[in-house]
Design an enzyme around this catalytic site. Structure first.
Site, PDB file in Angstrom:
ATOM      1  N   LYS A  22       0.835  -1.213   0.000  1.00 24.71           N
ATOM      2  CA  LYS A  22       0.000   0.000   0.000  1.00 24.71           C
ATOM      3  C   LYS A  22       0.860   1.250   0.000  1.00 24.71           C
ATOM      4  O   LYS A  22       0.639   2.168  -0.791  1.00 24.71           O
ATOM      5  CB  LYS A  22      -0.901  -0.007   1.245  1.00 24.71           C
ATOM      6  CG  LYS A  22      -1.554   1.331   1.531  1.00 24.71           C
ATOM      7  CD  LYS A  22      -2.409   1.304   2.781  1.00 24.71           C
ATOM      8  CE  LYS A  22      -1.678   1.570   4.069  1.00 24.71           C
ATOM      9  NZ  LYS A  22      -1.376   2.991   4.336  1.00 24.71           N
ATOM     10  N   ASN A  23       1.850   1.277   0.893  1.00 23.74           N
ATOM     11  CA  ASN A  23       2.604   2.516   1.066  1.00 23.74           C
ATOM     12  C   ASN A  23       3.609   2.766  -0.050  1.00 23.74           C
ATOM     13  O   ASN A  23       4.266   3.805  -0.063  1.00 23.74           O
ATOM     14  CB  ASN A  23       3.277   2.542   2.439  1.00 23.74           C
ATOM     15  CG  ASN A  23       2.230   2.727   3.529  1.00 23.74           C
ATOM     16  OD1 ASN A  23       1.079   3.092   3.237  1.00 23.74           O
ATOM     17  ND2 ASN A  23       2.596   2.462   4.774  1.00 23.74           N
ATOM     18  N   ASP A 120      -5.066  12.316  12.630  1.00 24.21           N
ATOM     19  CA  ASP A 120      -4.985  10.889  12.393  1.00 24.21           C
ATOM     20  C   ASP A 120      -5.011  10.199  13.741  1.00 24.21           C
ATOM     21  O   ASP A 120      -4.502  10.728  14.720  1.00 24.21           O
ATOM     22  CB  ASP A 120      -3.672  10.598  11.667  1.00 24.21           C
ATOM     23  CG  ASP A 120      -3.728   9.296  10.920  1.00 24.21           C
ATOM     24  OD1 ASP A 120      -3.882   8.262  11.580  1.00 24.21           O
ATOM     25  OD2 ASP A 120      -3.616   9.328   9.691  1.00 24.21           O
ATOM     26  N   ASP A 308       4.578   0.231  11.971  1.00 19.66           N
ATOM     27  CA  ASP A 308       3.358  -0.390  11.443  1.00 19.66           C
ATOM     28  C   ASP A 308       3.207  -1.861  11.855  1.00 19.66           C
ATOM     29  O   ASP A 308       2.199  -2.488  11.527  1.00 19.66           O
ATOM     30  CB  ASP A 308       3.336  -0.307   9.907  1.00 19.66           C
ATOM     31  CG  ASP A 308       3.098   1.114   9.412  1.00 19.66           C
ATOM     32  OD1 ASP A 308       2.735   1.979  10.221  1.00 19.66           O
ATOM     33  OD2 ASP A 308       3.289   1.347   8.207  1.00 19.66           O
TER      34      ASP A 308
HETATM   35  N1  EPU Z   1       7.143  14.055  10.723  1.00 19.26           N
HETATM   36  C1  EPU Z   1       7.300  15.370  11.084  1.00 19.26           C
HETATM   37  N2  EPU Z   1       7.246  16.321  10.089  1.00 19.26           N
HETATM   38  C2  EPU Z   1       7.066  16.017   8.779  1.00 19.26           C
HETATM   39  C3  EPU Z   1       6.895  14.664   8.422  1.00 19.26           C
HETATM   40  C4  EPU Z   1       6.941  13.700   9.416  1.00 19.26           C
HETATM   41  O1  EPU Z   1       7.484  15.687  12.251  1.00 19.26           O
HETATM   42  O2  EPU Z   1       7.058  16.935   7.939  1.00 19.26           O
HETATM   43  C5  EPU Z   1       7.227  13.006  11.766  1.00 19.26           C
HETATM   44  C6  EPU Z   1       5.923  12.246  11.946  1.00 19.26           C
HETATM   45  O3  EPU Z   1       5.056  12.911  12.816  1.00 19.26           O
HETATM   46  C7  EPU Z   1       6.402  10.917  12.501  1.00 19.26           C
HETATM   47  C8  EPU Z   1       7.717  10.723  11.773  1.00 19.26           C
HETATM   48  O4  EPU Z   1       8.133  12.015  11.333  1.00 19.26           O
HETATM   49  O5  EPU Z   1       6.640  11.020  13.856  1.00 19.26           O
HETATM   50  C9  EPU Z   1       7.675   9.754  10.611  1.00 19.26           C
HETATM   51  O6  EPU Z   1       6.708  10.143   9.696  1.00 19.26           O
HETATM   52  P1  EPU Z   1       6.816   9.803   8.139  1.00 19.26           P
HETATM   53  O7  EPU Z   1       6.754  11.097   7.397  1.00 19.26           O
HETATM   54  O8  EPU Z   1       7.986   8.931   7.912  1.00 19.26           O
HETATM   55  O9  EPU Z   1       5.517   8.973   7.900  1.00 19.26           O
HETATM   56  P2  EPU Z   1       4.403   9.162   6.771  1.00 19.26           P
HETATM   57  O10 EPU Z   1       5.061   9.368   5.453  1.00 19.26           O
HETATM   58  O11 EPU Z   1       3.382  10.131   7.220  1.00 19.26           O
HETATM   59  C10 EPU Z   1       4.342   6.616   6.175  1.00 19.26           C
HETATM   60  C11 EPU Z   1       3.296   5.542   6.099  1.00 19.26           C
HETATM   61  C12 EPU Z   1       2.867   5.117   7.499  1.00 19.26           C
HETATM   62  C13 EPU Z   1       4.092   4.637   8.248  1.00 19.26           C
HETATM   63  C14 EPU Z   1       5.174   5.739   8.260  1.00 19.26           C
HETATM   64  C15 EPU Z   1       6.463   5.317   8.904  1.00 19.26           C
HETATM   65  C16 EPU Z   1       2.159   6.084   4.064  1.00 19.26           C
HETATM   66  C17 EPU Z   1       0.918   6.527   3.390  1.00 19.26           C
HETATM   67  N3  EPU Z   1       2.136   6.032   5.369  1.00 19.26           N
HETATM   68  O12 EPU Z   1       3.730   7.729   6.805  1.00 19.26           O
HETATM   69  O13 EPU Z   1       1.976   4.026   7.321  1.00 19.26           O
HETATM   70  O14 EPU Z   1       3.741   4.329   9.569  1.00 19.26           O
HETATM   71  O15 EPU Z   1       5.466   6.132   6.898  1.00 19.26           O
HETATM   72  O16 EPU Z   1       6.972   4.211   8.271  1.00 19.26           O
HETATM   73  O17 EPU Z   1       3.137   5.744   3.413  1.00 19.26           O
HETATM   74  C18 EPU Z   1       0.141   2.616   7.790  1.00 19.26           C
HETATM   75  O18 EPU Z   1       0.324   2.093   6.677  1.00 19.26           O
HETATM   76  O19 EPU Z   1      -0.623   2.096   8.656  1.00 19.26           O
HETATM   77  C19 EPU Z   1       0.866   3.843   8.122  1.00 19.26           C
HETATM   78  C20 EPU Z   1       0.500   4.657   9.099  1.00 19.26           C
END
Ligand code: EPU
Length: 426
Positions: A22-23, A120, A308
């Site tokens: 998915k991701n 979220d 995850d």
């Molecule tokens: N963060 C910030 N600022 C930003 C971006 C992120 O502080 O600008 C923080 C977040 O709050 C978090 C950390 O950095 O504490 C990691 O966030 P990241 O940006 O890596 O996560 P994401 O891209 O929002 C994706 C997956 C998540 C998965 C995370 C970590 C997708 C759509 N979602 O989220 O998947 O947990 O990476 O691997 O790709 C799931 O599939 O159930 C899910 C939540």
């Protein structure tokens, strides 16, 4: 209300197939916006998030069609010369992954209006690193009336250091940089297999990217990209969910279509729990003969153990022998799951971003609610090792990330049904 009704007590045994992640797939679909013409994506999971991303691409002016040969796991996206620059709230709010259209839209049209995805259930998810990176490349970004409004008539390469290896920020910066003027270097970039998958697709579209798979990505912008055909990387989180379900239920599960090298730490935890792991050419097998032994969990960006997989690990640990310490370093509110599994008798205490799980012989079935995709999977695993019946509500979360989860579980011998229930009131 539709629920998954799980009657506990069976060992999972048999074989399951894992398809594309998915991701990764959501981001690959967004990346199709970067090139006018046809892009074909394969190994897509039949989950609701993909359907929503498809609707979003259509709203942006793309045509999305099933493959002519009738394969259900493949779509062809036809991207027009001029894409519509607005990603509306009613679609963006449903899936966080939709934020991945920001980089491609900005790169293609020099402007983008994308709804802020909002809160979220796993915690606050700021976008500051996405914005800071794009701003260093010359974008002007403001938020107004619930929308991100970004303008960048002239995106230029830049040196960008991420405070944290954010998956989403790495993706948006990368997809903007592939069409920018000059070279962008992203330091402390995320290196999840899904990022590598996106890099490979971009390269096959004509992008120039160095350092793929490392934490320093070097991207030299090109004039234009072209459509491609790409097969998505297998879903390591779904594969890891099956591994942990096998451990919890003392089962014997073969996971086909998975890549064991993407799950090294998770499979090492399986071994510590007393499970046997056999790596196969197209996946792996996990067999757990006795009651699992406890293991500690620390979630970290890849190659660390994925956040995850944390709820599914807690579900297995709740019936393990001994005490486990869980440290959640990504999403603080993920421990909301602990309140639900505690309703099933699990002995879990949380303090800040730590949790302590004292294993019990067994849990006891109860009505519980899924608060997000992975919490949903964790509660179903808990139901499998509980005495009696567990009803898991809010299963639309599970359907966002798992292809026909109940059907696959039945294939492994579990007693799981999707039924209407009145346990949860109106
Ligand atoms: N963060 C910030 N600022 C930003 C971006 C992120 O502080 O600008 C923080 C977040 O709050 C978090 C950390 O950095 O504490 C990691 O966030 P990241 O940006 O890596 O996560 P994401 O891209 O929002 C994706 C997956 C998540 C998965 C995370 C970590 C997708 C759509 N979602 O989220 O998947 O947990 O990476 O691997 O790709 C799931 O599939 O159930 C899910 C939540």
């Amino acid at each position: 209300m539709q629920v998954l009704r799980v009657t506990g007590g069976t060992r999972l045994a048999g074989s399951v197939d894992v398809v594309g992640a998915k991701n990764s797939v959501l981001k690959l679909m967004a990346a199709a916006l970067l090139a006018p013409g046809e892009t074909t994506l394969g190994n897509l999971p039949a989950i609701s998030d993909v359907t929503i991303m498809r609707e979003l691409l259509e709203r942006l002016g793309c045509q999305v069609a099933e493959s002519a040969d009738g394969a259900v796991d493949r779509v062809t996206i036809t991207t027009p010369e001029a894409i519509n620059p607005e990603a509306p709230y009613e679609l963006v709010r449903k899936i966080r992954g939709s934020i991945a259209v920001l980089g491609p839209m900005l790169a293609r049209t020099g402007r983008a209006k994308v709804a802020l995805p909002g809160g979220d259930a796993i915690g606050s998810r700021p976008l500051d690193m996405h914005f800071a990176g794009l701003e260093r490349m010359g974008a002007d970004i403001r938020t107004e009336h619930g929308y991100i409004v970004a303008e960048a008539p002239d995106l230029r390469g830049a040196s960008i250091w991420l405070d944290f290896p954010s998956v989403g920020a790495t993706e948006n910066i990368m997809t903007a940089a592939v069409l920018a003027k000059g070279t962008t270097v992203i330091d402390n970039a995320a290196r999840e297999p899904e990022i590598v998958d996106l890099c490979r697709m971009l390269v096959s579209m004509g992008a120039q990217i160095g350092g793929i798979g490392s934490s320093t990505l070097e991207i030299t912008g090109v004039e234009e990209l072209h459509g491609t055909t790409h097969h998505a990387v297998p879903d390591r989180i779904v594969a890891g969910t099956w591994a942990l379900a096998a451990v919890a239920t003392r089962g014997d599960v073969t996971v086909r279509g998975a890549n064991a090298t993407h799950l090294e730490i998770a499979l090492d935890k399986v071994v510590r729990a007393g499970g046997e792991v056999e790596v196969l050419a197209d996946g792996f097998r996990v067999a757990q003969a006795d009651r699992p032994r406890s293991f500690d969990v620390v979630t970290l960006p890849y190659p660390g153990l994925a956040s995850d997989l944390q709820p599914q690990a807690i579900a297995a640990l709740s019936v393990a022998e001994g005490t486990a310490m869980i440290t959640e370093n990504l999403f603080e509110a993920r421990f909301m799951f602990c309140d639900e599994i505690a309703r099933m008798g699990a002995d879990v205490r949380t303090d800040g971003h730590h949790a302590v799980v004292r294993g019990r012989e067994r849990l006891s079935g109860a009505p519980v609610r899924a608060t997000d995709i992975r919490a949903g999977a964790g509660l179903v695993i808990a139901g499998l090792v509980a005495e009696g019946v567990t009803e898991v509500a809010e299963i639309h979360h599970i359907d966002r990330g798992y292809v026909r989860f109940d059907e696959q579980l039945r294939g492994l011998g579990a007693d799981v049904e999707r039924v209407e229930s009145d346990s949860f009131g109106g």
